[in-house]
Design a protein around this motif. Structure first.
Motif, PDB file in Angstrom:
ATOM      1  N   GLY A  79       5.743  20.642  52.876  1.00 39.04           N
ATOM      2  CA  GLY A  79       7.029  20.022  52.609  1.00 39.04           C
ATOM      3  C   GLY A  79       7.946  20.931  51.839  1.00 39.04           C
ATOM      4  N   GLU A  80       9.193  20.639  52.024  1.00 34.11           N
ATOM      5  CA  GLU A  80      10.226  21.488  51.478  1.00 34.11           C
ATOM      6  C   GLU A  80      10.222  21.474  49.967  1.00 34.11           C
ATOM      7  N   LYS A  81      10.030  20.286  49.393  1.00 35.62           N
ATOM      8  CA  LYS A  81      10.093  20.172  47.942  1.00 35.62           C
ATOM      9  C   LYS A  81       9.055  21.068  47.277  1.00 35.62           C
ATOM     10  N   GLU A  82       7.861  21.061  47.848  1.00 36.43           N
ATOM     11  CA  GLU A  82       6.794  21.852  47.241  1.00 36.43           C
ATOM     12  C   GLU A  82       7.095  23.342  47.343  1.00 36.43           C
ATOM     13  N   ARG A  83       7.586  23.733  48.495  1.00 41.13           N
ATOM     14  CA  ARG A  83       7.880  25.150  48.692  1.00 41.13           C
ATOM     15  C   ARG A  83       8.998  25.593  47.762  1.00 41.13           C
ATOM     16  N   GLU A  84      10.019  24.769  47.695  1.00 42.16           N
ATOM     17  CA  GLU A  84      11.127  25.098  46.812  1.00 42.16           C
ATOM     18  C   GLU A  84      10.657  25.130  45.359  1.00 42.16           C
ATOM     19  N   GLY A  85       9.833  24.136  45.014  1.00 41.05           N
ATOM     20  CA  GLY A  85       9.314  24.065  43.651  1.00 41.05           C
ATOM     21  C   GLY A  85       8.546  25.315  43.275  1.00 41.05           C
ATOM     22  N   ALA A  86       7.773  25.836  44.215  1.00 42.70           N
ATOM     23  CA  ALA A  86       7.005  27.040  43.939  1.00 42.70           C
ATOM     24  C   ALA A  86       7.931  28.210  43.618  1.00 42.70           C
ATOM     25  N   LEU A  87       9.014  28.293  44.353  1.00 44.84           N
ATOM     26  CA  LEU A  87       9.955  29.394  44.095  1.00 44.84           C
ATOM     27  C   LEU A  87      10.680  29.211  42.767  1.00 44.84           C
ATOM     28  N   VAL A  88      10.956  27.947  42.428  1.00 42.89           N
ATOM     29  CA  VAL A  88      11.586  27.698  41.127  1.00 42.89           C
ATOM     30  C   VAL A  88      10.660  28.181  40.021  1.00 42.89           C
ATOM     31  N   SER A  89       9.379  27.859  40.142  1.00 43.57           N
ATOM     32  CA  SER A  89       8.418  28.308  39.121  1.00 43.57           C
ATOM     33  C   SER A  89       8.364  29.829  39.069  1.00 43.57           C
ATOM     34  N   LEU A  90       8.360  30.432  40.235  1.00 45.12           N
ATOM     35  CA  LEU A  90       8.329  31.889  40.280  1.00 45.12           C
ATOM     36  C   LEU A  90       9.571  32.467  39.608  1.00 45.12           C
ATOM     37  N   ARG A  91      10.707  31.880  39.913  1.00 50.62           N
ATOM     38  CA  ARG A  91      11.948  32.393  39.336  1.00 50.62           C
ATOM     39  C   ARG A  91      11.924  32.285  37.815  1.00 50.62           C
ATOM     40  N   ARG A  92      11.441  31.142  37.309  1.00 49.95           N
ATOM     41  CA  ARG A  92      11.382  31.008  35.850  1.00 49.95           C
ATOM     42  C   ARG A  92      10.474  32.068  35.263  1.00 49.95           C
TER      43      ARG A  92
END
Ligand code: ZN
Ligand code: ZN
Ligand code: ZN
Lengths: 495, 260
Positions: A79-92
């Motif tokens: 799902g999109e939310k999970e994928r996006e969430g992973a990138l948010v964590s990476l960015r932080r």
């Protein structure tokens, strides 16, 4: 504008005192860098929630395994939310320099990130662009240079339609541009100049401001006068694109003028103009009159003490106008309105109160306005501006010399001008200057005295009565001054 | 610094200039030992005269030339759905929607429903893939336009173009220029700018327009928690649309009402 958007983020975590201390430190570093010709800055665009914005302390250091996991999830999460969430964590995580180092050492990580950047999924793409942006802001060259495989894509997206993504790409490119000349040698053939030019008609102010930032970073480069600005070298140079006309359009005063955007483009213009590549072209596009009108507008704003950030425009606008006036191609001709002089004095008064370190730049413009212009010299006299000018004499030696030079510009125009300079406050001020010890200040005072005595002999008597000879005597022994001192003594005694 | 009160009124009044006083110079002015001559002064960019102004510029760039200001909140709106036929993405901010729309629907090929990052690339795509004259013409003249906007070079084959992009524009060698035409449907030579495909086992089909998965071999050994994750063969929930996938599987044209 930039500092309005980001001001809050900066002050949440620390008090004003801390902010002032950091500013002082930074200023010293910048000054040193300027002297070593290493003055570069980057910008960090973070549209974050306040918790996140509080800075590095929140950023977690990510290990290799965690980075891998986030990248994997970003590609294959459910799902999109999970994928996006992973990138948010990476960015932080990437907000932390240590994570950045780990990231670039990890084989294939940049390739994956670039893959995500080219994703068809808008939010994932945006998040990947944010990760790249964090890396581009790094002070470590190796980290920023690791982003190079992404530049052709970042440039391609500039022609797209998503203003958020374009803005992010522009700030990222703007950061990478200043990394090194070799980076710019890659960006130029990839078409950075036409790509930037394609953004300038964007209706989005955020895009325009980011564009101005990226362009100013490019124009600031040491090799810009030879390789980036010229109009001869086909499609890859700034002057051969429509950029100059549009830059001037964005600097036109009026309700549509956006300070944040205008500041960036005013600096771009400064870098172009001071390089003297083809200023005639800019003059043809009306640069002198646009900048002249802008100066009037800025004076109006300063006078109403509007707090709109317009004062940031003063420095580049003064520089652009002043350098353009030195062009043979008719810089002077376009500027006849005496309100330019009026505006400049209102601005000088503002600078004296708020940014005295910029006073020399304003006086430099006054010199270039008055040097060859009987009209502006006459305005100085008829608008009673000699006395306010004299009030600037004590500010500093640099300022004194410039003030005296402007007064010489007036005096050298002949008797009609010197008749208006004496009687008046000029002579007492000059006598005060003779009490100084700075050779340049005193030397310029002697020059002015010579002109005054020549064209207004009546002033000599007053000079003698006000103990002028004693004042001159102080400098009799000074090698660089003594000839002129003697000449003036002769004039005074044998009149 | 005390400015004459009339000055402000002068600024507000119209343009104009005083009649210049007569200029009358005496050759003795500025004669040795004096040296003054009125001069226009140009300063080059590195001149130390510019130091203070340059430092202030960079303080501003670095956010330190700043006063406290309040940033407006991003306006939140009730969740709503993309209105484009066949698309069903859900959003809760207008910004996200705008971004989605511009990325996916703005430069979309109306023949094969692929999205392109720019109008320039879309034009090239349509020409090369949906213009029946293209093949014929390209046998006689160079028809493959350079992908870099502003470059006017044209090439005989897309391979020549790729070489040009790598050589002259310093594009990465793995830049995704050409994707072989597949029997299943139209493909695009400039494949929506997807980097990765070469990295994959070459003949693996790209699934569901999921551009990124091709990088997987580089995301080194999976750690435990990841390995446990089931790998779905079809892992894209039907509620999510992708640019390349739009034509497949999302035939529904229902439009949900959206809130502003
Ligand atoms: Zn949609
Ligand atoms: Zn198509
Ligand atoms: Zn080309």
């Amino acid at each position: 504008m930039w500092n309005r958007r980001h001001g809050r983020l900066r002050t949440v975590g620390c008090g004003m005192e801390e902010l002032r201390r950091r500013r002082r430190e930074r200023e010293a570093e910048l000054r040193k860098a300027r002297r070593e010709q290493q003055l570069v800055s980057k910008r960090l665009l973070r549209d974050d929630t306040p918790e996140e914005a509080e800075g590095g302390c929140v950023a977690l250091i990510l290990g290799e395994a965690e980075i891998q996991q986030f990248l994997w999830l970003a590609q294959r999460g459910t799902g999109e939310k999970e994928r996006e969430g992973a990138l948010v964590s990476l960015r932080r995580g990437l907000q932390h320099p240590e994570t950045q180092q780990t990231f670039i050492r990890l084989k294939g990580s940049m390739r994956t990130l670039v893959g995500l950047l080219t994703s068809n999924q808008a939010l994932l793409q945006l998040e990947a662009a944010r990760c790249l942006h964090e890396l581009s802001h790094s002070e470590q060259s190796a980290v920023a240079e690791a982003c190079l495989p992404a530049t052709s894509y970042l440039l391609t997206y500039l022609a797209g339609h998503s203003s958020d993504l374009i803005e992010l790409c522009l700030y990222t490119l703007g950061n990478l541009i200043v990394e090194s000349e070799s980076v710019r040698r890659q960006l130029l053939p990839q078409g950075i100049v036409p790509a930037l030019a394609s953004c300038i008609q964007s209706p989005h102010l955020t895009v325009l401001e980011a564009l101005g930032y990226a362009l100013s970073q490019l124009l600031q480069a040491k090799e810009a006068p030879k390789k980036i600005i010229p109009s001869a070298s086909a499609c890859s140079s700034v002057l051969s694109t429509p950029l100059p006309q549009h830059m001037l359009r964005l600097l036109q005063p009026g309700p549509k003028l956006n300070p944040g955007v205008a500041v960036e483009f005013a600096w771009c213009l400064h870098y172009i103009i001071c390089s003297q590549v083809n200023n005639a072209l800019l003059i043809t596009h009306g640069a002198v009159s646009t900048l002249g009108l802008l100066l009037l507008y800025l004076a109006g704003a300063v006078q109403r003490s509007e707090d709109a950030g317009l004062e940031l425009l003063l420095c580049p606008v003064l520089r652009c106008l002043s350098n353009l006036l030195t062009e043979a191609a008719g810089g002077q001709v376009q500027l006849r309105d005496e309100r330019v002089v009026v505006s400049l004095f209102i601005i000088l008064q503002f600078l004296l109160q708020k940014q005295p370190s910029l006073l020399p730049e304003g006086l430099w413009l006054l010199n270039n306005l008055t040097a060859n212009s009987p009209g502006f010299c006459t305005s100085l006299l008829s608008l009673d501006l000699i006395e306010p000018l004299l009030q600037l004499l004590p500010v500093s030696n640099v300022v004194s010399v410039l003030v005296l030079t402007v007064l010489c510009n007036v005096a050298e125009k002949g008797p009609a001008y010197c008749w208006r300079l004496w009687p008046g406050p000029l002579l007492p001020s000059l006598l005060d200057m003779l009490a100084f010890s700075d050779t340049e200040v005193v030397g310029q005072s002697l020059e002015l005295l010579q002109l005054l005595f020549l064209y207004r002999p009546e002033a000599v008597q007053a000079f003698l009565q006000q103990s002028g000879l004693q004042a001159l005597k102080r400098h009799e022994e000074e090698a660089q001054l003594q000839d002129r001192v003697h000449a003036l003594q002769q004039t005074a005694l044998h009149r | 610094m005390q400015l004459p009160p009339a000055l402000h009124a002068r600024l507000a009044a119209g343009p104009g200039a005083a009649e210049p006083l007569p200029v009358e110079r005496n050759p003795a002015a500025g004669a040795a030992p004096f040296r003054f001559a009125a001069r226009l002064v140009h300063f080059p960019r590195e001149h130390e005269f510019f130091e203070d102004g340059d430092v202030q510029r960079h303080l501003y760039l670095q956010d330190l030339f700043t006063r406290v200001a309040v940033e407006p909140e991003k306006p939140r709106v009730p969740e709503f759905t993309c209105q484009v036929a066949g698309c069903c993405q859900v959003f809760d901010t207008l910004e996200d929607y705008e971004h989605h729309y511009h990325t996916l629907h703005r430069n979309m090929c109306s023949f094969c429903k692929r999205a392109f990052p720019s109008g320039h690339l879309l034009d090239i795509h349509i020409l090369e893939w949906h213009d029946s004259l293209f093949q014929i013409l390209s046998e006689r003249q160079d028809m493959y336009q350079c992908l870099v906007e502003g470059c006017t070079e044209k090439f005989k084959t897309s391979k020549d173009r790729k070489d040009h992009l790598v050589r002259c524009h310093l594009y990465p060698a793995d830049f995704r220029f050409d994707k072989p035409k597949k029997s299943r449907g139209p493909a695009t030579p400039i494949a929506t700018l997807q980097v990765p495909a070469d990295a994959l086992g070459d003949d693996r089909e790209q699934s569901e327009g999921d551009a990124m998965e091709v990088c997987s071999e580089h995301v080194a050994p999976r750690t435990e928690p990841m390995a446990e994750r089931p790998t779905y063969s079809h892992r894209i929930p039907s509620t999510i649309c992708f640019g390349q996938g739009v034509s497949r599987g999302f035939k529904s044209t229902k439009k949900r009402s959206k809130h502003q």
